[in-house]
Design an enzyme around this catalytic site. Structure first.
Site, PDB file in Angstrom:
ATOM      1  N   CYS A 160       0.828  -1.204   0.000  1.00  0.00           N
ATOM      2  CA  CYS A 160       0.000   0.000   0.000  1.00  0.00           C
ATOM      3  C   CYS A 160       0.866   1.259   0.000  1.00  0.00           C
ATOM      4  O   CYS A 160       1.340   1.695   1.042  1.00  0.00           O
ATOM      5  CB  CYS A 160      -0.927  -0.004   1.212  1.00  0.00           C
ATOM      6  SG  CYS A 160      -1.928   1.489   1.300  1.00  0.00           S
ATOM      7  N   CYS A 172      -0.443   4.118   2.113  1.00  0.00           N
ATOM      8  CA  CYS A 172      -0.243   3.984   3.572  1.00  0.00           C
ATOM      9  C   CYS A 172       1.211   4.245   3.943  1.00  0.00           C
ATOM     10  O   CYS A 172       1.491   4.859   4.967  1.00  0.00           O
ATOM     11  CB  CYS A 172      -0.554   2.570   4.064  1.00  0.00           C
ATOM     12  SG  CYS A 172      -1.944   1.808   3.318  1.00  0.00           S
ATOM     13  N   ASP A 173       2.135   3.704   3.161  1.00  0.00           N
ATOM     14  CA  ASP A 173       3.530   3.640   3.608  1.00  0.00           C
ATOM     15  C   ASP A 173       4.495   4.523   2.824  1.00  0.00           C
ATOM     16  O   ASP A 173       5.659   4.656   3.219  1.00  0.00           O
ATOM     17  CB  ASP A 173       4.019   2.177   3.526  1.00  0.00           C
ATOM     18  CG  ASP A 173       3.175   1.266   4.420  1.00  0.00           C
ATOM     19  OD1 ASP A 173       2.737   1.742   5.477  1.00  0.00           O
ATOM     20  OD2 ASP A 173       2.951   0.108   4.051  1.00  0.00           O
TER      21      ASP A 173
END
Ligand code: NDP
Length: 317
Positions: free
Chosen positions: A136, A139-140
């Site tokens: 992701c 997200c990261d």
């Protein structure tokens, strides 16, 4: 273990689950919804959603999901944190277990368990997950500001995530296994226009190297056989998703990829009173709005089933 009787039991909290909850709650069916391991579903790990009708300026994914939850709760849907760990659809009412603690007897079940990211299956992929390897980018990606990263995949997700990463990272290698990308033309163009994205066509990932965190990735050109070392600290996998349907496999018909089978034009599965909605049964469209639409179908189908069941039981009495 306590047992609770529920008229409409909804599994999952993406657009399908919450829409089913809105409709079932407004119909006075007091739905109970368990959110699963990722409350709000896949849209909570995305940024701007520009194609959900009704938001001319777009909306952030997590905000959209909070709004859907609030809308369901406003009509009395009982939204709970927890994971359905076992089901028994062999009789009626249907039996479900939540977190190995709570037994539910459900008169109808709406499955909205969605799909999860696929992995490449490389040695060290899971060991380095969270230490450079991620499924992701949204997200990261932030953790890799100013660093060099790679992303695998050539669909719309990979293209979207590569563009996102290009704004944070110094350099992005996009690893594409064929000589062309599957992504839509506009997304391909966006990737090709980014100065710091290098697309490696006909390329597959051979090995991830790193002790405590990712240090290098070895890729191989599948046309020439030539290998190349990429000095990257981030490696993002964006090769599609698989439906979260394993716990139903003993009772429900699934296709060869694991998607739940439904009667065309409805959300009905092979078990009366069990309905499948959203990405758990849709491998073609997989959009927030189509998931929401199928959640609505699930609630309407459940409502009809319950009315028919009530008539049937009254006839027997
Ligand atoms: P897709 O299934 O569309 O694409 C998966 C990609 O991963 C393909 O390019 C595939 O390669 C590649 N791939 C699969 N397995 C491997 C492997 N083992 N090694 C290397 N590459 C691999 O998934 P997406 O998640 O991209 O998209 C899913 C759906 O969601 C699509 O319908 C898409 O259009 C939609 N979507 C729409 C967006 C938007 O409109 N904003 C954003 C994101 C997704 P190959 O092409 O060779 O098969």
């Amino acid at each position: 273990m306590s047992t609770e009787r529920v008229k409409v039991f909804i599994i999952g909290s993406g657009p399908a689950g919450y829409t089913a909850a809105i409709y079932a709650a407004r119909a006075g069916l007091k739905p109970v919804l368990y959110q699963g391991g990722q409350p709000g579903g896949q849209l909570t790990i995305t940024t701007d959603v520009e194609n959900f009708p009704g938001y001319p300026e777009g909306v952030m994914g997590p905000q959209l999901m909070m709004d859907l939850q609030k809308q369901a709760e406003r009509f009395g849907a009982d939204i709970r944190y927890g994971m359905v760990t076992r089901v028994d659809f062999s009789g009626w009412p249907h039996r479900l277990t939540v977190d190995e603690r709570t037994e539910i007897e459900a008169e109808s079940v709406i499955i909205s368990t969605g799909a999860s990211a696929k992995w490449l299956g490389l040695e060290d992929e899971q060991r380095l997950n969270g230490r450079g390897v991620s499924a992701c980018a949204v997200c990261d990606g932030f953790f890799f500001r100013g660093q060099d990263v790679a992303i695998v995949g050539a669909g719309d997700t990979a293209a979207e995530e590569a563009s996102y990463l290009s704004k944070l990272a110094r350099k992005v290698y996009m690893i594409v296994r064929r000589d062309e990308m599957r992504a839509s033309k506009i997304m391909q163009q966006r990737v090709k226009n980014a100065e710091n994205i290098e697309i490696l066509f006909n390329t597959e990932t051979e090995k991830l190297i790193g002790a405590d965190g990712l240090e290098k990735v070895i890729v191989r050109n599948n046309a020439s056989g030539e290998k190349r070392e990429l000095d990257v600290t981030g490696f993002f996998v964006a090769i599609g998703h698989q439906p979260n349907t394993d716990i139903f496999k003993d009772f429900l018909d699934r296709d060869e990829s694991g998607y739940l089978k439904t009667v065309p034009g409805s959300s009905r599965t092979n078990v009366p009173g069990v309905f499948a909605t959203g990405d758990a049964q849709d491998k073609i469209y997989r959009q927030a709005v189509t998931a929401a639409g199928s959640g609505c179908m699930g609630a309407l189908d459940a409502e009809k089933f319950l009315a028919e069941k009530e008539m049937e039981l009254a006839g027997q009495a």
